[in-house]
Design an enzyme around this catalytic site. Sequence first.
Site, short mmCIF file in Angstrom:
data_model
loop_
_atom_site.label_atom_id
_atom_site.label_comp_id
_atom_site.label_asym_id
_atom_site.label_seq_id
_atom_site.Cartn_x
_atom_site.Cartn_y
_atom_site.Cartn_z
N HIS A 124 -9.78 -3.44 -7.90
CA HIS A 124 -9.01 -4.71 -7.59
C HIS A 124 -7.13 -4.96 -8.64
CE1 HIS A 124 -6.52 -6.58 -4.26
NE2 HIS A 124 -5.72 -6.61 -5.44
N CYS A 125 -6.66 -4.47 -8.69
CA CYS A 125 -5.85 -4.41 -9.64
C CYS A 125 -4.34 -5.15 -8.54
CB CYS A 125 -4.87 -3.10 -10.67
SG CYS A 125 -3.78 -3.35 -11.05
N PRO A 126 -4.00 -6.88 -9.26
CA PRO A 126 -3.43 -7.89 -8.70
C PRO A 126 -1.78 -6.48 -8.70
CG PRO A 126 -4.25 -8.52 -11.06
CD PRO A 126 -5.45 -7.41 -10.68
N ALA A 180 -1.38 -4.97 -6.60
CA ALA A 180 -1.52 -5.77 -5.29
C ALA A 180 -2.68 -4.44 -3.93
CB ALA A 180 -0.47 -6.22 -4.63
N ASN A 181 -3.20 -3.93 -5.03
CA ASN A 181 -3.98 -2.62 -3.80
C ASN A 181 -5.51 -2.59 -5.19
OD1 ASN A 181 -4.93 -1.61 -1.40
ND2 ASN A 181 -3.48 0.19 -1.96
#
Length: 199
Positions: free
Chosen positions: A139-141, A144-145
């Site tokens: 999950h990559c902040p 945002a996904n």
Amino acid sequence: MHDTNYSGRGPMNSKVLHKWLWRALIYGLAFWGFITYFQGVYLHSTGDSEFLALGVCLLFAFMQQWCYYRASFGDPGTVPSQPHLVPQLQTSAESSSALQTEAGAHDGLTWCRKCGANRPERTHHCSTCWKCVRRFDHHCPVVANCVGEDNHKFFIQFLFYTDVYWLFLLARIGPSLWLFGGHMQWGNAFPTIVTLMTL
């Protein structure tokens, strides 16, 4: 394409705000870099070579933003959840075993005990989005996904075009700085240079 990131767990406003802050930062930095180049370099240039450089800059900026949009707003490969099955999966070992068999042992399908998704192999549950994603990477902040089967290509392309775009800006803006004998005052380009060094 629609935003599928909200998990349904925790305050919705804080989750939405967190996503849009990152998205605004990415779009804002790209715009800031372009304006610094356009005002500090392009408008002071003479000849056709800088016009070509402007076209290249716009191309890199567009590709970066397009890949970011696809990675951020696209579906990463979400497997539909079935929350009504979660209590049965979590409380009864026999029921869980029966569901696992029903899911299709020969096809490698399993049930997620957290969201009830009937998931294929190499599918993992994201505790941030609270959903199962095929070929889940992380999950990559920043985007945002989740990064999964359907948006992994766009995530890698976003990283590539980000590097190319900012290196291009550094190469064009650097020689124009007053510190190096150019016309641009250091203070005008300082935020952009700091951003380039950070990235």
